[in-house]
Design an enzyme around this catalytic site. Structure first.
Site, PDB file in Angstrom:
ATOM      1  N   GLY A  13       6.595  -4.802   5.684  1.00 52.74           N
ATOM      2  CA  GLY A  13       6.817  -4.165   4.395  1.00 52.74           C
ATOM      3  C   GLY A  13       6.463  -5.143   3.289  1.00 52.74           C
ATOM      4  N   SER A  15       6.011  -5.821  -0.861  1.00 52.85           N
ATOM      5  CA  SER A  15       6.469  -5.325  -2.162  1.00 52.85           C
ATOM      6  C   SER A  15       5.537  -5.711  -3.301  1.00 52.85           C
ATOM      7  CB  SER A  15       7.852  -5.900  -2.459  1.00 52.85           C
ATOM      8  OG  SER A  15       7.759  -7.315  -2.576  1.00 52.85           O
ATOM      9  N   GLY A  16       4.608  -6.616  -3.019  1.00 51.43           N
ATOM     10  CA  GLY A  16       3.802  -7.182  -4.101  1.00 51.43           C
ATOM     11  C   GLY A  16       4.406  -8.458  -4.652  1.00 51.43           C
ATOM     12  N   GLY A  17       5.466  -8.950  -4.002  1.00 50.57           N
ATOM     13  CA  GLY A  17       6.106 -10.195  -4.410  1.00 50.57           C
ATOM     14  C   GLY A  17       5.669 -11.357  -3.534  1.00 50.57           C
ATOM     15  N   SER A  20       7.261 -11.447   0.496  1.00 51.50           N
ATOM     16  CA  SER A  20       6.617 -10.637   1.536  1.00 51.50           C
ATOM     17  C   SER A  20       5.159 -11.061   1.735  1.00 51.50           C
ATOM     18  CB  SER A  20       6.723  -9.143   1.223  1.00 51.50           C
ATOM     19  OG  SER A  20       6.194  -8.831  -0.045  1.00 51.50           O
ATOM     20  N   MET A  39       5.698   0.245   0.408  1.00 47.89           N
ATOM     21  CA  MET A  39       6.593   1.402   0.355  1.00 47.89           C
ATOM     22  C   MET A  39       6.742   1.874  -1.081  1.00 47.89           C
ATOM     23  SD  MET A  39       9.663   0.329   2.928  1.00 47.89           S
ATOM     24  CE  MET A  39       9.364  -1.393   3.242  1.00 47.89           C
ATOM     25  N   CYS A 104      19.572   1.160   0.837  1.00 51.23           N
ATOM     26  CA  CYS A 104      18.110   1.174   0.956  1.00 51.23           C
ATOM     27  C   CYS A 104      17.666   0.480   2.243  1.00 51.23           C
ATOM     28  CB  CYS A 104      17.479   0.491  -0.256  1.00 51.23           C
ATOM     29  SG  CYS A 104      15.678   0.454  -0.199  1.00 51.23           S
ATOM     30  N   GLY A 128      10.250  -9.613   3.971  1.00 49.92           N
ATOM     31  CA  GLY A 128      10.382 -10.933   3.354  1.00 49.92           C
ATOM     32  C   GLY A 128      11.816 -11.317   3.070  1.00 49.92           C
ATOM     33  N   CYS A 200      16.247  -1.924  -7.748  1.00 50.21           N
ATOM     34  CA  CYS A 200      14.805  -1.696  -7.629  1.00 50.21           C
ATOM     35  C   CYS A 200      14.297  -0.553  -8.498  1.00 50.21           C
ATOM     36  CB  CYS A 200      14.446  -1.462  -6.165  1.00 50.21           C
ATOM     37  SG  CYS A 200      15.520  -0.300  -5.310  1.00 50.21           S
TER      38      CYS A 200
END
EC number: 2.8.1.13
Length: 371
Positions: A13, A15-17, A20, A39, A104, A128, A200
């Site tokens: 998964g 997140s764009g961070g 991860s 996601m 979540c 992550g 989030c």
């Protein structure tokens, strides 16, 4: 599972961070067959009309191209609304302070996402998160991440044996500065991206403004337990036990804090002093219990507990009331135990599981005013 890494498919998964991103990089370097999944849980635009999810997905695409792994975006908005956001609103409506991150993880990241990953032929999912999984004594154990400051087992407390058996946490043995350094060395697009904060689906927006879009605010009286009116509140859902900011009570002396709620009469109770005894509880009833282990629990046992994220460990005695309920006796009174939040149990580095705080007592008396 005795497959070699290159025969083992791990769906991560993303997140764009930075976390991860580095987790995906590590898995790729270890030789796994890695697929990145973004996601999309929330249909979101920020104050400037920019869809933050689109920005994050663009970062995922760039990182996956840099690492050399395939990527997809998967929409879980319906599941998220049904399982997480509805719960979030219901809890606030009931005057409690929910923890949507716990829900979540339980319902989306390690359920809906896990099921989707298995359909893609995954042997494991990865995230992550700062946590560790170990297989010992015939079962999976969840251990705190090595970085004490970043450990996220508090939010993962509801994960089951089945979920942990399919989960990898590549960052569990690392500390945040190392991860930033790895991202920088690899030239990842997210190396300098700041960590996301807050819930989030709210992001950086004003919480009060966001919540008022979904729940009608009901302003009411703010008063002491003895009945002295100190002002008006904007709606009980905007305040949490122990809160100091936003009360708007002037004057001299000790600062004022929210110490309780009366839902029936729509009253917010306030009192002075950080260490006010009204803020301290020594016994808790918690429900929706989830244990990591399938082993039968003793009817009573000692361990430590966190009643909020980043809180120090507190020594407690846990009494099993039934399969869904526990009574927690605290060795020392604890400040601002908040109904709706998670209480998470530990034995050293091992996360045993957790529950939702339901009722708080002090010296045998229920703190009714907590709402």
């Amino acid at each position: 599972m005795n497959k070699l890494p290159h025969e083992t498919r791990v769906v991560i998964g993303m997140s764009g961070g930075v976390d991860s991103s580095v987790a995906a990089l590590l898995l790729k370097e270890q030789g796994y067959d890695v697929i990145g999944i973004f996601m999309k849980n929330w249909d979101d635009t920020d104050e400037n009309g920019v869809c933050t999810a689109t920005e994050d997905y663009n970062d995922v695409i760039e990182v996956c191209n840099q690492i050399g792994i395939p990527y997809y975006a998967v929409n879980f908005e319906k599941q998220y609304w049904d399982k997480v956001f509805t719960y979030f609103l219901d809890e606030y409506r009931a005057g409690r302070t929910p923890n949507p991150d716990v829900m979540c993880n339980k319902e989306i990241k390690f359920k809906a996402f896990l099921e989707h990953a298995i359909a893609l032929g995954a042997d494991y999912v990865a995230t992550g998160h700062y946590a560790r999984v170990a297989y010992m004594d015939g079962e999976y154990k969840m251990l705190r991440g090595v970085d004490d400051n970043k450990d996220q087992t508090y939010f993962l407390n509801q994960l089951s044996q089945e979920q942990l058996s399919k989960t990898m946490f590549p960052l569990g043995e690392l500390k945040k500065p190392q991860i930033r350094e790895m991202a920088k060395e690899a030239g990842l697009a997210t190396a300098a991206k700041k960590d996301s904060t807050g819930i989030c689906f709210i992001g950086e927006r004003n919480f009060k403004d966001f919540l008022s879009n979904y729940l009608p605010a009901q302003p009411g009286v703010m008063q002491t337990l003895s009945g002295e009116v100190k002002g008006k509140h904007d709606g009980l859902m905007y305040y949490t036990i122990g809160q100091r900011h936003g009360l708007g009570i002037g004057g001299n002396g000790d600062p004022w804090f929210a110490v309780g709620k009366n839902l029936k009469e729509n009253i917010l109770y306030v009192d002075q002093g950080f260490h006010n005894e009204l803020l301290y509880g020594d016994e808790v009833i918690a429900t929706n219990v989830g244990w990591v282990s399938n082993e039968a629990k003793e009817k009573e046992f000692k361990c430590t507990a966190k009643f909020r994220y980043r809180q120090e460990d507190n020594k407690v005695t846990v009494q099993i009331v039934d399969e869904n309920t526990v009574r927690i006796l605290c060795d020392e009174p604890i400040r601002a135990i908040t109904p709706g939040q998670a209480v998470v149990f530990y034995d050293g580095d091992e996360c045993l599981g957790g529950a939702t705080i339901d009722e708080v007592y002090r010296s045998g008396k229920k703190l009714d005013c907590l709402g």
